[in-house]
Enzyme design. Sequence first.
Site, short mmCIF file in Angstrom:
data_model
loop_
_atom_site.label_atom_id
_atom_site.label_comp_id
_atom_site.label_asym_id
_atom_site.label_seq_id
_atom_site.Cartn_x
_atom_site.Cartn_y
_atom_site.Cartn_z
CG HIS A 12 -2.05 -0.96 1.12
ND1 HIS A 12 -2.60 -1.58 2.21
CD2 HIS A 12 -2.74 -1.41 0.05
CE1 HIS A 12 -3.58 -2.36 1.82
NE2 HIS A 12 -3.68 -2.28 0.52
CE LYS A 16 2.70 2.29 -3.89
NZ LYS A 16 2.21 0.95 -3.89
CB THR A 38 0.94 -4.09 -7.74
OG1 THR A 38 1.42 -3.78 -6.43
CG2 THR A 38 0.11 -5.37 -7.70
N GLY A 39 2.24 -2.18 -9.96
CA GLY A 39 2.53 -0.80 -10.34
C GLY A 39 3.72 -0.10 -9.75
CB THR A 41 4.98 -1.95 -5.17
OG1 THR A 41 3.96 -1.33 -4.39
CG2 THR A 41 5.87 -2.80 -4.29
N GLY A 60 -2.33 -1.84 -8.37
CA GLY A 60 -3.33 -2.64 -7.66
C GLY A 60 -4.77 -2.27 -7.99
CG ASP A 65 -4.68 -5.54 -5.69
OD1 ASP A 65 -3.46 -5.58 -5.48
OD2 ASP A 65 -5.43 -4.66 -5.23
CG ASP A 85 -1.69 2.21 5.74
OD1 ASP A 85 -1.73 2.08 6.99
OD2 ASP A 85 -1.83 3.29 5.16
CG HIS A 92 -7.67 -1.04 -4.31
ND1 HIS A 92 -7.05 0.06 -3.79
CD2 HIS A 92 -6.75 -2.03 -4.29
CE1 HIS A 92 -5.81 -0.25 -3.46
NE2 HIS A 92 -5.61 -1.52 -3.75
CG ASP A 95 -10.06 -4.72 -6.31
OD1 ASP A 95 -11.07 -5.38 -6.62
OD2 ASP A 95 -9.81 -3.60 -6.78
NE ARG A 101 -12.73 -14.60 -1.59
CZ ARG A 101 -12.73 -15.26 -2.75
NH1 ARG A 101 -12.57 -16.57 -2.79
NH2 ARG A 101 -12.87 -14.60 -3.88
#
Length: 143
Positions: A12, A16, A38-39, A41, A60, A65, A85, A92, A95, A101
Site C-alpha cells: 500500500h 512502499k 504491482t505498479g 511498488t 493494484g 491485484d 496499511d 479498492h 480487491d 482470500r
Amino acid sequence: MTGRPMLALVAHDAKKDAMVDFALRNHDKLKPYGLVATGTTGQRISERCPTLDITPLKSGPLGGDQQIGAMIAEGALNGLIFFIDPLSPMPHDVDVKALMRLAVVYDLPMALNLTTAEILLRSARLRGLESTSTIPEISVSKL
C-alpha cells in the site's frame, strides 16, 4: 517469467518505502526468485534494485491485484509479500480482501508485515524446495 520460484510483492502507498527497504536489505535472498510486483511498488523496487528480476504488473486498483490473484489460482506463485496499511481507507479494499482470500484458499504462504516477510524468505517451501502438502481430512468417526 522464469522456471524459478515466483514471489509477488505488493505494498500500500504508506508501506512502499518499507517494501523498498525490505528489498534492499534482502537483495541477495530475493535474487533467486522471479518477482512480480504491482505498479508503483515494482517500479520503485526496480529503481533501487535493478539487478532483481521483476515483472511489472498493473497498479493494484487498476487490476494488478487481480493479476496476482489469477497467478495464485493458476499455481504460478510460491509466495506473496503484501505490506498492508491497516490504518488508511482503501478505495479498492474489496480487491485486497479478494487477493488475501485467494492466498488462504490456495494455501499460499503470505506475509502481511515486515516480520513475517523476513520469516517467509527463510522458508524452504517458498524456495520451492518443499512441495505443497494437502491437509489430511479428519473423519468425524475418529473424533
